[in-house]
Design an enzyme around this catalytic site. Structure first.
Site, short mmCIF file in Angstrom:
data_model
loop_
_atom_site.label_atom_id
_atom_site.label_comp_id
_atom_site.label_asym_id
_atom_site.label_seq_id
_atom_site.Cartn_x
_atom_site.Cartn_y
_atom_site.Cartn_z
CB SER A 37 73.09 50.05 29.85
OG SER A 37 73.91 49.00 30.28
CE1 TYR A 46 72.75 43.71 26.59
CE2 TYR A 46 72.85 46.04 26.05
CZ TYR A 46 72.62 45.03 26.96
OH TYR A 46 72.24 45.35 28.24
CG HIS A 96 59.07 31.02 59.89
ND1 HIS A 96 60.06 31.66 60.59
CD2 HIS A 96 58.95 29.78 60.41
CE1 HIS A 96 60.53 30.84 61.50
NE2 HIS A 96 59.89 29.69 61.42
CB THR A 114 73.42 49.06 34.49
OG1 THR A 114 74.82 48.88 34.40
CG2 THR A 114 72.73 48.47 33.28
CG ASP A 133 78.12 55.35 34.03
OD1 ASP A 133 76.94 55.33 34.42
OD2 ASP A 133 78.93 54.43 34.25
CE1 TYR A 175 77.19 50.07 44.32
CE2 TYR A 175 78.07 52.28 44.53
CZ TYR A 175 76.99 51.41 44.52
OH TYR A 175 75.73 51.89 44.71
P1 NDP Z 1 83.22 54.82 43.85
O1 NDP Z 1 82.87 56.24 43.62
O2 NDP Z 1 82.22 53.88 44.38
O3 NDP Z 1 84.46 54.77 44.85
C1 NDP Z 1 85.65 55.44 44.57
C2 NDP Z 1 86.59 55.19 45.72
O4 NDP Z 1 87.87 55.68 45.39
C3 NDP Z 1 86.15 55.88 47.00
O5 NDP Z 1 86.44 55.03 48.06
C4 NDP Z 1 87.01 57.13 47.02
O6 NDP Z 1 87.30 57.58 48.30
C5 NDP Z 1 88.29 56.60 46.39
N1 NDP Z 1 89.07 57.63 45.73
C6 NDP Z 1 88.66 58.49 44.78
N2 NDP Z 1 89.68 59.28 44.39
C7 NDP Z 1 90.76 58.90 45.11
C8 NDP Z 1 92.10 59.34 45.18
N3 NDP Z 1 92.54 60.32 44.42
N4 NDP Z 1 92.93 58.72 46.04
C9 NDP Z 1 92.48 57.73 46.84
N5 NDP Z 1 91.23 57.26 46.81
C10 NDP Z 1 90.37 57.85 45.96
O7 NDP Z 1 83.86 54.33 42.49
P2 NDP Z 1 84.19 52.90 41.91
O8 NDP Z 1 85.35 53.10 41.03
O9 NDP Z 1 84.27 51.88 42.97
O10 NDP Z 1 82.89 52.61 41.03
C11 NDP Z 1 82.44 53.56 40.08
C12 NDP Z 1 80.95 53.59 40.02
O11 NDP Z 1 80.49 52.45 39.33
C13 NDP Z 1 80.25 53.53 41.37
O12 NDP Z 1 80.10 54.79 41.95
C14 NDP Z 1 78.94 52.90 41.04
O13 NDP Z 1 78.05 53.92 40.69
C15 NDP Z 1 79.25 52.03 39.84
N6 NDP Z 1 79.33 50.61 40.24
C16 NDP Z 1 78.21 49.99 40.70
C17 NDP Z 1 78.25 48.69 41.08
C18 NDP Z 1 77.02 48.03 41.60
O14 NDP Z 1 75.93 48.54 41.39
N7 NDP Z 1 77.14 46.92 42.34
C19 NDP Z 1 79.48 47.89 41.00
C20 NDP Z 1 80.61 48.64 40.52
C21 NDP Z 1 80.51 49.94 40.15
P3 NDP Z 1 86.31 58.57 49.11
O15 NDP Z 1 85.18 57.72 49.56
O16 NDP Z 1 87.15 59.05 50.21
O17 NDP Z 1 85.90 59.63 48.16
#
Ligand code: NDP
Length: 463
Positions: free
Chosen positions: A15, A99, A438, A313, A305, A180
């Site tokens: 992106s 793209y 409404h 994005t 990222d 997410y």
């Molecule tokens: P996130 O950062 O949203 O979540 C990561 C999750 O993994 C958290 O729950 C975290 O726990 C957990 N975690 C991290 N490290 C460990 C570990 N070592 N052991 C156990 N659990 C762990 O990352 P995602 O992978 O879900 O998504 C990446 C990014 O992509 C997002 O942050 C977002 O910015 C983007 N995204 C956006 C979307 C949207 O706009 N709809 C959709 C998908 C992705 P804890 O909370 O305790 O740290």
């Protein structure tokens, strides 16, 4: 004879990279964009877009059930994974083509190869072995799922990358993570009929989101048959005859067809030649940039990222557009990362903008909270036991709306428009004097006249 082969060379055709490359080329700059996999990047190829298509696919199971309450007799329905994956892949290929065309029609050169830095102004194209030079280099290589190599049996697990291309729909899945991706895929697989378990290490899924949304979504996911296990980690994953066996820290074992890791994403900087070029990175390997997306080296820039600012994005695209203003239009513009509206495509969906209640209460001495939880109109006839949540967080002193948090159908769509209001500094009075549309669910946002409670000096005072 120009000093460099290109005015701008972009590494990464996602992106951010494509937007910067296309805009610069449209201004007549000599641009090359290298992409090692497929143009479109994570969002288009194996992220937001195919994910949203999967969300649509998985939602039909409920639509068919709900139809009965409205007098429809829907015959026996079934889902065919292979048919859906083929249709989804066709659409992704179409978008990838757009793209490519966008770059090509602006006279940017598409380089289908991995490219690495070999110096501050020098790039090596790995497929051809050719070395080229550029006045400016933009790194927009994005991120990749954290493979969690510390987990015993991590190599047996899939990430979101593979989830889009599984040969068969798993009959059961364990998903590790509470962010997410974990939440969205748990809802997708459950909607498609896969027996789904989500394992999260913390107390409440979706850390950083408003707690009421997290709690209420967990409840709704439970009603859909998703088992949400909190305060647990995976101790190990093993291959057994019956499937992949997950052992939790508490000793419980769960056998499933697939185990998916969704524990965050890491910046794609390995083997990019950053050390050779002398580029500064942070502790997780993300490229350090200043407010104008400039790295520590003159003429090397980075967006999206790979810089680990806000991994979304639209943010990468915005950063790329600001960069073009700064570098090529003599109009220094730094990206605005404040008040970013966002959606989680869980089922029901989350749409949110601004501060969650707990954050607001840490920053403001008096906070008014307007909270509503109700059954959406559609479910009065469908009979579905699903509730919608709406919450407005207001600074009681100034009446400024600090955050709006929604759980329910179309919450993402609402967050987009609310984002404009909050960006303009809307007050609660502005919400109150806005006429309701409404009958909608969104009208609740402009008809909650009395605070549900106030939080004063960190203590809740019921209204
Ligand atoms: P996130 O950062 O949203 O979540 C990561 C999750 O993994 C958290 O729950 C975290 O726990 C957990 N975690 C991290 N490290 C460990 C570990 N070592 N052991 C156990 N659990 C762990 O990352 P995602 O992978 O879900 O998504 C990446 C990014 O992509 C997002 O942050 C977002 O910015 C983007 N995204 C956006 C979307 C949207 O706009 N709809 C959709 C998908 C992705 P804890 O909370 O305790 O740290």
């Amino acid at each position: 004879m120009p000093q460099f082969d290109y005015d701008l060379f972009v590494i990464g055709g996602g992106s951010g990279g494509v937007r910067a490359g296309r805009l610069a080329a449209g201004m007549g700059k000599r641009v090359g964009v290298a992409e090692e996999y497929r143009f479109g990047g994570t969002c288009v190829i194996r992220g937001c877009v195919p994910k949203k298509l999967m969300v649509y696919a998985s939602h039909f199971s409920e639509v068919f059930e709900d139809a009965a309450g409205f007098g429809w007799q829907v015959g026996k329905s079934s889902f065919d994974w292979k048919t859906f994956i083929a249709a989804k892949d066709k659409e992704i290929a179409r978008l990838e083509g757009l793209y490519r065309k966008g770059l090509d029609s602006n006279n940017a050169e598409l380089v289908d190869s991995r490219a690495v830095l070999t110096g501050p102004n020098e790039i090596k194209i790995l497929d051809s072995g050719k070395t080229v030079t550029a006045e400016r280099i933009l790194i927009a290589t994005g991120g990749a799922p954290n493979p969690l190599r510390s987990l015993e049996g991590h190599e047996l697990c899939i990430s979101s990358n593979e989830a889009f291309h599984l040969a068969e729909q798993p009959s059961s899945i364990v998903i590790k993570g509470g962010g997410y991706i974990a939440v969205e895929f748990a809802c997708i697989f459950a909607g498609l009929g896969t027996e789904t378990t989500l394992v999260y290490r913390g107390d409440h899924i979706l850390r950083g989101f408003d707690l009421d949304l997290s709690r209420n979504l967990t409840e709704e996911m439970g009603k859909k048959g998703i088992r949400v296990i909190v305060q647990q980690n995976l101790a190990k994953v093993e291959q057994q005859d019956a499937g992949k066996c997950v052992t939790l820290d508490n000793g419980e074992k769960i056998v499933a067809d697939e185990v998916m890791l969704a524990v965050g994403r890491l910046p794609n900087t390995e083997g990019l030649g950053l050390e050779t070029a002398g580029l500064a990175t942070d502790e997780i390997g993300a490229i350090r940039v200043d407010e104008y997306s400039r790295t520590n080296l003159p003429h090397i820039l980075a967006v999206g990222d790979v810089t680990n600012r806000v991994a979304l994005t639209p943010v990468a695209i915005h950063e790329a557009m600001c960069l073009i203003e700064t570098e090529y239009k003599g109009n220094p513009t730094s990206p605005d990362h404040d008040l970013i509206p966002t959606a989680v495509f869980s089922q029901p969906e989350i749409g949110t903008v601004g501060m969650p209640e707990d954050e607001a209460c840490r920053e403001y001495s008096e906070v008014d909270v307007y909270l509503a939880r109700f059954r959406p109109m559609k479910h009065t006839l469908s009979g579905r036991d699903e509730k919608m949540t709406m919450k407005i967080v207001v600074d009681a002193d100034s009446s400024r709306v600090l955050g709006v948090h929604i759980l329910g159908p179309d919450a993402g769509e609402m967050a987009q428009t609310l984002g404009i209001a909050l960006k303009m500094g809307a007050t609660k009075q502005d919400f109150d004097r806005t006429m309701a549309v409404h009958p909608t669910a969104a009208e609740e946002l402009v008809t909650m006249y009395t605070p549900t409670y106030r939080v004063s000096g960190g203590r809740r005072v019921d209204g």
